[in-house]
Structures are given as structure tokens and as C-alpha cells.
Motif scaffolding. Sequence first.
Motif, short mmCIF file in Angstrom:
data_model
loop_
_atom_site.label_atom_id
_atom_site.label_comp_id
_atom_site.label_asym_id
_atom_site.label_seq_id
_atom_site.Cartn_x
_atom_site.Cartn_y
_atom_site.Cartn_z
N PRO A 75 0.80 -1.26 0.03
CA PRO A 75 -0.07 -0.08 -0.06
C PRO A 75 1.01 1.36 -0.07
CG PRO A 75 -0.01 -1.04 2.26
CD PRO A 75 0.75 -1.99 1.18
N GLY A 76 2.16 1.02 0.42
CA GLY A 76 3.01 2.42 0.25
C GLY A 76 3.67 2.63 -0.87
N THR A 77 3.96 1.58 -1.67
CA THR A 77 4.53 2.07 -2.99
C THR A 77 3.55 1.64 -4.33
OG1 THR A 77 5.67 -0.25 -3.10
CG2 THR A 77 6.82 1.38 -1.82
N GLY A 78 2.66 0.86 -4.11
CA GLY A 78 1.74 0.29 -5.20
C GLY A 78 2.38 -1.09 -5.92
N LYS A 79 3.68 -1.40 -5.43
CA LYS A 79 4.01 -2.70 -5.97
C LYS A 79 3.34 -3.74 -5.93
CE LYS A 79 8.40 -5.40 -6.63
NZ LYS A 79 9.57 -5.51 -6.27
N VAL A 80 3.05 -4.79 -7.04
CA VAL A 80 2.37 -5.94 -6.92
C VAL A 80 3.44 -7.17 -6.83
CG1 VAL A 80 0.69 -7.25 -8.14
CG2 VAL A 80 0.56 -4.88 -8.06
N HIS A 81 3.22 -8.05 -6.12
CA HIS A 81 3.86 -9.15 -5.92
C HIS A 81 3.01 -10.50 -6.25
CE1 HIS A 81 6.63 -12.31 -4.66
NE2 HIS A 81 5.71 -12.82 -3.73
N VAL A 82 3.47 -11.33 -7.14
CA VAL A 82 2.66 -12.42 -7.56
C VAL A 82 3.03 -13.60 -6.59
CG1 VAL A 82 1.80 -13.97 -9.33
CG2 VAL A 82 2.44 -11.60 -10.05
N ARG A 83 2.17 -13.88 -5.62
CA ARG A 83 2.59 -14.71 -4.73
C ARG A 83 2.09 -16.19 -5.17
NH1 ARG A 83 -1.12 -15.35 0.56
NH2 ARG A 83 -1.23 -13.23 0.29
N ARG A 84 1.14 -16.39 -5.63
CA ARG A 84 0.69 -17.81 -6.37
C ARG A 84 0.04 -17.83 -7.83
NH1 ARG A 84 -2.58 -21.75 -2.41
NH2 ARG A 84 -2.26 -23.12 -4.08
N PHE A 85 0.34 -18.76 -8.30
CA PHE A 85 -0.61 -18.98 -9.67
C PHE A 85 -0.88 -20.36 -10.10
CE2 PHE A 85 -2.30 -18.41 -13.80
CZ PHE A 85 -2.71 -16.99 -13.92
N VAL A 86 -2.22 -20.51 -10.09
CA VAL A 86 -2.60 -22.01 -10.39
C VAL A 86 -3.21 -22.02 -11.71
CG1 VAL A 86 -4.09 -23.94 -9.70
CG2 VAL A 86 -3.14 -22.41 -8.03
N ALA A 87 -2.86 -22.79 -12.73
CA ALA A 87 -3.43 -22.86 -14.00
C ALA A 87 -3.68 -24.34 -14.18
CB ALA A 87 -2.29 -22.23 -15.19
N VAL A 88 -4.88 -24.62 -14.72
CA VAL A 88 -5.55 -25.78 -15.43
C VAL A 88 -5.96 -26.06 -16.99
CG1 VAL A 88 -6.96 -27.90 -15.07
CG2 VAL A 88 -6.24 -26.51 -13.02
N GLN A 103 5.07 -24.54 -23.05
CA GLN A 103 4.27 -23.44 -23.33
C GLN A 103 3.53 -22.83 -22.60
OE1 GLN A 103 4.22 -22.47 -26.67
NE2 GLN A 103 5.02 -23.97 -27.86
N ILE A 104 2.90 -23.51 -21.50
CA ILE A 104 2.08 -23.09 -20.66
C ILE A 104 3.04 -22.15 -19.75
CG2 ILE A 104 0.84 -23.62 -18.53
CD1 ILE A 104 -0.07 -26.29 -19.95
N LYS A 164 -5.52 -30.71 -29.42
CA LYS A 164 -5.80 -29.24 -29.60
C LYS A 164 -4.70 -28.34 -29.56
CE LYS A 164 -10.26 -30.10 -27.17
NZ LYS A 164 -11.05 -29.63 -25.94
N GLY A 165 -4.62 -27.01 -29.88
CA GLY A 165 -3.57 -26.13 -29.81
C GLY A 165 -3.36 -25.69 -28.17
N ILE A 166 -2.39 -25.37 -27.98
CA ILE A 166 -1.85 -25.06 -26.44
C ILE A 166 -0.60 -23.80 -26.71
CG2 ILE A 166 0.09 -26.41 -26.24
CD1 ILE A 166 -2.46 -25.75 -23.40
N GLY A 167 -0.56 -23.24 -27.76
CA GLY A 167 0.44 -22.11 -27.71
C GLY A 167 0.13 -21.04 -27.00
N GLU A 168 -1.15 -20.47 -27.36
CA GLU A 168 -1.40 -19.29 -26.62
C GLU A 168 -2.44 -19.08 -25.47
OE1 GLU A 168 -0.40 -16.33 -27.74
OE2 GLU A 168 0.83 -17.06 -29.23
N SER A 169 -2.72 -20.52 -25.10
CA SER A 169 -3.74 -20.62 -24.18
C SER A 169 -3.49 -19.67 -23.04
CB SER A 169 -3.93 -22.01 -23.75
OG SER A 169 -4.63 -22.65 -24.66
N ALA A 170 -2.41 -20.06 -22.26
CA ALA A 170 -1.87 -19.43 -20.98
C ALA A 170 -1.87 -17.87 -21.24
CB ALA A 170 -0.81 -19.94 -20.51
N THR A 171 -1.36 -17.54 -22.41
CA THR A 171 -0.96 -16.08 -22.68
C THR A 171 -2.47 -15.29 -22.63
OG1 THR A 171 0.75 -16.74 -24.11
CG2 THR A 171 0.00 -14.32 -24.08
N VAL A 172 -3.53 -16.13 -23.05
CA VAL A 172 -4.92 -15.25 -23.09
C VAL A 172 -5.38 -15.33 -21.53
CG1 VAL A 172 -7.12 -15.45 -23.94
CG2 VAL A 172 -5.13 -15.91 -25.45
N GLY A 173 -5.37 -16.38 -20.92
CA GLY A 173 -5.83 -16.49 -19.55
C GLY A 173 -5.10 -15.74 -18.43
#
Length: 215
Positions: A75-88, A103-104, A164-173
Motif C-alpha cells: 500500500p505504500g509503493t503500489g508494487k504488486v507481487h505475484v504470490r501464487r498462480f494456479v493454471a489448469v 508452452q504454459i 488441440k492447440g496450446i500455444g496461446e492458451s496461457a497467454t490469453v488467460g
Amino acid sequence: MLETRPEDLEWEKGRWYVTGDPSVGKTIAEIALGAHGTVALPEGIDGNLDAEVTYDPPNLTFPFGAYICVVDVDPGTGKVHVRRFVAVDDCGTRINPMIVEGQIHGGLADGVGMALMEFIGFDEQGNCLGGSFMDYLIPTAMEVPDWETGYTVTPSPHHPIGAKGIGESATVGSPPAVVNAVVDALAPFGVTHMDMPCTPARVWEAMQGRATPPI
């Protein structure tokens, strides 16, 4: 080159050979080299080797997935830290699981970059302000978490092995997952919208109630 009729040729493993005698054959590379001038071609046949094929499936296939992101916002600087990311993800039959995971992973990292730091700006004279990696930030291993990935398999009915394709899936989501996590974290400040990228300056301004309204 093989001194036989076209109908007496068979194709196998990247080469044409004479029917009944697999030892007499030529690879595609040898045929291409011959077509460039080392072999006398029939009258009316130009040199070089060209092929053109159009794949027009009866229907399209769509990979799909679900993405969940957890962020911390200073809240003091506005910096965002990604703590967790779950992708299925679901790309149907997984032909090479290692390449699918690669690719993912790449798509997720790309999405974090778009959501948090990648920005192209121009000055009043039209000069690009992000023309080098000194000015245009991209995510490194320091800015992304250890990805938590999973998958389901829903074979495509329009593909011989259900792939099926997978190349752009995670980039979109991944970008909307990151931005939605940031907006959720800023809900106590009355923030309901953030334009990408969610840089520290933009996040801090949003917390002060000075965020640029959506267009």
C-alpha cells in the motif's frame, strides 16, 4: 532420378523409393537439390521444388483452461507481487507433455509481463520510450512464482488423435487473472477497474482515487 514411372514409386520415412526395391530411393533433400539444376527435368517442368497444402477442417477446436492468481500489493509503493498462480489447461490429447508444460509456463510469464510491467510509451516527438530492455521491463524468474499447473483431457472430435492447440492458451488467460487479483486487492480503496499494465505508479494512483477511468 530413379528411372521409373511416378506410379511405381512409394513414400516412406521422408524418401521416395521404387516399389519392390526399398534400397533404390531418394530423400526429399536429394530431390530438392536435383530440382535446382543437377537433374535434367522433363520439357515444360521448371526447376525448384514447391508444395502448397491448405488444411481446412470441418470444424474448429478450442482449448480451454482456468487460472487463479494471488497477489500482494504494497500500500505504500503500489508494487504488486505475484504470490501464487494456479493454471489448469485442457488441450485434448497431450502429445508431448514436456512441451505442453513449457508452452504454459511461457504463456503464464508472458501474461504476468503484460499485466504488470510491459508498456510502450511515446514522447511528444513520437520517440518510443521503451525501445530497449533498459526501459521496457519483462518478467524474469524473480518476478514470477513457481507455477502450479494441472490439466484435464477432453479429446477433440475433429482431430485424428484428439489433440488441440496450446500455444496461446496461457497467454490469453493469465493477464485477466492477474489484473482481477489486483483489482480485488484494491477493493477497500474503491477500485473497480485497472488498465494494464498495473505498474506501481498506476496502482498507487488508483489507491489515491486518481485512476484513469476506463474508456
